[in-house]
Design a protein around this motif. Structure first.
Motif, PDB file in Angstrom:
ATOM      1  N   LEU A 391      20.741  28.835  30.306  1.00 36.10           N
ATOM      2  CA  LEU A 391      19.972  28.038  31.274  1.00 36.10           C
ATOM      3  C   LEU A 391      19.716  26.631  30.718  1.00 36.10           C
ATOM      4  O   LEU A 391      19.888  25.629  31.421  1.00 36.10           O
ATOM      5  CB  LEU A 391      18.648  28.753  31.575  1.00 36.10           C
ATOM      6  CG  LEU A 391      17.714  28.111  32.586  1.00 36.10           C
ATOM      7  CD1 LEU A 391      18.326  28.110  33.979  1.00 36.10           C
ATOM      8  CD2 LEU A 391      16.368  28.847  32.623  1.00 36.10           C
ATOM      9  N   VAL A 392      19.316  26.564  29.442  1.00 41.76           N
ATOM     10  CA  VAL A 392      19.093  25.264  28.785  1.00 41.76           C
ATOM     11  C   VAL A 392      20.384  24.447  28.795  1.00 41.76           C
ATOM     12  O   VAL A 392      20.389  23.258  29.143  1.00 41.76           O
ATOM     13  CB  VAL A 392      18.596  25.468  27.329  1.00 41.76           C
ATOM     14  CG1 VAL A 392      18.570  24.142  26.574  1.00 41.76           C
ATOM     15  CG2 VAL A 392      17.211  26.103  27.315  1.00 41.76           C
ATOM     16  N   ASP A 393      21.493  25.102  28.439  1.00 44.39           N
ATOM     17  CA  ASP A 393      22.786  24.392  28.393  1.00 44.39           C
ATOM     18  C   ASP A 393      23.174  23.868  29.769  1.00 44.39           C
ATOM     19  O   ASP A 393      23.717  22.762  29.897  1.00 44.39           O
ATOM     20  CB  ASP A 393      23.891  25.333  27.872  1.00 44.39           C
ATOM     21  CG  ASP A 393      23.653  25.739  26.424  1.00 44.39           C
ATOM     22  OD1 ASP A 393      22.868  25.049  25.757  1.00 44.39           O
ATOM     23  OD2 ASP A 393      24.230  26.754  25.984  1.00 44.39           O
ATOM     24  N   GLU A 394      22.891  24.662  30.809  1.00 50.47           N
ATOM     25  CA  GLU A 394      23.272  24.227  32.163  1.00 50.47           C
ATOM     26  C   GLU A 394      22.442  23.027  32.608  1.00 50.47           C
ATOM     27  O   GLU A 394      22.963  22.084  33.199  1.00 50.47           O
ATOM     28  CB  GLU A 394      23.113  25.385  33.159  1.00 50.47           C
ATOM     29  CG  GLU A 394      23.522  24.995  34.561  1.00 50.47           C
ATOM     30  CD  GLU A 394      24.236  26.089  35.332  1.00 50.47           C
ATOM     31  OE1 GLU A 394      24.548  25.840  36.510  1.00 50.47           O
ATOM     32  OE2 GLU A 394      24.472  27.176  34.790  1.00 50.47           O
ATOM     33  N   TYR A 395      21.133  23.053  32.307  1.00 47.84           N
ATOM     34  CA  TYR A 395      20.294  21.896  32.659  1.00 47.84           C
ATOM     35  C   TYR A 395      20.745  20.638  31.905  1.00 47.84           C
ATOM     36  O   TYR A 395      20.743  19.535  32.446  1.00 47.84           O
ATOM     37  CB  TYR A 395      18.814  22.197  32.388  1.00 47.84           C
ATOM     38  CG  TYR A 395      18.073  22.670  33.624  1.00 47.84           C
ATOM     39  CD1 TYR A 395      17.856  21.822  34.695  1.00 47.84           C
ATOM     40  CD2 TYR A 395      17.594  23.966  33.721  1.00 47.84           C
ATOM     41  CE1 TYR A 395      17.187  22.238  35.833  1.00 47.84           C
ATOM     42  CE2 TYR A 395      16.918  24.410  34.857  1.00 47.84           C
ATOM     43  CZ  TYR A 395      16.722  23.536  35.913  1.00 47.84           C
ATOM     44  OH  TYR A 395      16.063  23.954  37.044  1.00 47.84           O
ATOM     45  N   ARG A 396      21.151  20.812  30.633  1.00 48.18           N
ATOM     46  CA  ARG A 396      21.641  19.659  29.858  1.00 48.18           C
ATOM     47  C   ARG A 396      22.960  19.157  30.445  1.00 48.18           C
ATOM     48  O   ARG A 396      23.221  17.952  30.499  1.00 48.18           O
ATOM     49  CB  ARG A 396      21.851  20.077  28.398  1.00 48.18           C
ATOM     50  CG  ARG A 396      20.560  20.413  27.663  1.00 48.18           C
ATOM     51  CD  ARG A 396      20.049  19.229  26.841  1.00 48.18           C
ATOM     52  NE  ARG A 396      18.611  19.310  26.606  1.00 48.18           N
ATOM     53  CZ  ARG A 396      18.041  20.074  25.675  1.00 48.18           C
ATOM     54  NH1 ARG A 396      18.778  20.814  24.893  1.00 48.18           N
ATOM     55  NH2 ARG A 396      16.722  20.067  25.532  1.00 48.18           N
TER      56      ARG A 396
END
Length: 413
Positions: A391-396
């Motif tokens: 999820l963090v990677d997708e937002y980044r």
């Protein structure tokens, strides 16, 4: 409304003592028979959710059968304790299985992150396990961050030690504002899917931040005065706390909504790399003209004060709503913002670093191992952490121009 808890204190306070006790249907209150709660243990809450599965789903079925046109469910819960996180996670999965085509929106309270203020030592475990379900089983999550709510109460409303009731009053303001266009239907945003569709471009990026201005907080619990000889008749004296705001033109309200001071998530929205994915402003006022909104949008576009994603339209949606005739308001215009912003990754990153700190030492895991889900292994922890990291990677990735190809890259890897 269904009131569900594993211990009786809070639900009894609402249904037996509170000023709104007559609003709730007693049949729709569920309290576990042993009343012992989940002991701040996600696994215990999840197990008890399975145990009481039939009773709770019967209540949900009864209410949904009475609906003319059921569109979805709204769940309010905390992610750090035991019941809100564990039983809440189980309910999210059950709703998805039972009503696969209905929307599930949640108002999720994120815990205080500062070490000296956190209530529960295992809150990183509970939060990561719940976040996995919020990512996979909810359609939209409105993030209510306790750290930011406390900051707003102290800095903006000048309350030295905010009480739970005062923070809940801020949450109630947000919830009421976010559902205004559903409760007073107009020509736009009058259903839940219309409200959320334009805010959530891809299924995983559905964590929304909120902002509200001007903030006022009428605290009816601060100075109760006894009337007559009976101590049961209390005359509440309203004490209004308000942030010092003088001008409330449409332009001022819309400009103020994007200021970090008014945003109820403790993430830095002004970081150079971060950007807005989408914004919906709900402007409440009985004398607001559409031309005022067009002028305000034009001024904001000229000044380029807001940075949007490079791969999508840079537009602020605006919905007009009337103010409630039943509530006296000191301001002619108030504004509410529901936004999808890439700085949400910061919030989840902070949570993961706290999780890693205690997981590295396998600290406080004994109570989890006693529950059926974790008796054989702790794989569920690793799976949840991986989901949150994705999820963090997708937002980044949303901050990059090539985000449109992001899913394809992962599939190739």
């Amino acid at each position: 409304a269904l009131l569900i808890d594993l211990e009786p204190r809070v639900v009894n306070k609402l249904t037996h003592q509170g000023p709104y006790r007559n609003l709730f249907n007693p049949e729709n209150a569920f309290i576990a028979e042993d009343g012992g709660g989940a002991g701040n243990n996600w696994a215990s809450g999840f197990r008890q959710g399975e145990l009481h599965h039939e009773k709770v789903l019967d209540m949900i079925d009864r209410e949904s059968d009475n609906s003319d046109s059921l569109e979805g469910f709204t769940m309010c819960h905390s992610i750090a304790g035991g019941t809100g996180s564990g039983m809440g996670s189980y309910l999210l999965e059950a709703l998805n299985d039972h009503f696969p085509k209905k929307l599930v929106q949640t108002y999720s309270v994120f815990p205080n992150w500062s070490q000296n203020q956190s209530d529960v030592v295992v809150q990183p475990y509970n939060s990561v396990l719940t976040l996995k379900r919020l990512t996979l089983n909810a359609d939209a999550v409105v993030v209510l961050d306790n750290t930011a709510l406390n900051r707003i109460a102290v800095d903006r409303l000048k309350i030295e030690n905010p009480t739970v009731d005062q923070l809940n009053s801020l949450v109630a303001t947000i919830m009421a504002a976010s559902t205004t266009t559903l409760r007073y239907p107009g020509y736009m945003n009058n259903d839940l899917i219309g409200l959320l569709a334009s805010l959530i471009p891809t299924p995983r990026c559905h964590f929304l931040m909120t902002g509200y201005t001007p903030l006022t907080l009428a605290d009816y619990y601060q100075n109760p005065v006894t009337v007559g000889s009976s101590p049961t008749h209390l005359q509440p004296v309203p004490v209004t706390h308000s942030a010092s705001v003088r001008k409330t033109t449409v332009l001022d309200v819309m400009r103020r909504l994007c200021q970090p001071d008014n945003i109820m998530v403790s993430a830095n929205t002004r970081k150079p790399s971060s950007c807005y994915i989408s914004i919906l402003n709900i402007i409440q006022g009985n004398d607001v003209e559409p031309t005022q909104i067009h002028k305000a949008l034009q001024r904001m576009r000229e000044r380029q004060t807001i940075k949007f994603i490079p791969w999508g339209p840079a537009s602020i949606q605006v919905a007009l709503a009337r103010k409630s005739p039943f509530l006296a308001s000191t301001n002619k215009v108030s504004g509410f913002m529901l936004a999808n912003h890439t700085s949400m990754a910061e919030l989840f990153d902070r949570l993961l670093s706290q999780y890693d700190r205690i997981r590295r030492r396998n600290a406080f895991l004994d109570n989890y191992r006693r529950e059926p889900m974790f008796q054989d292994n702790l794989d569920e922890f690793d799976s949840a952490r991986e989901t949150v990291q994705c999820l963090v990677d997708e937002y980044r990735a949303c901050e990059r121009k090539d985000y449109v190809d992001y899913g394809g890259e992962i599939a190739e890897e």
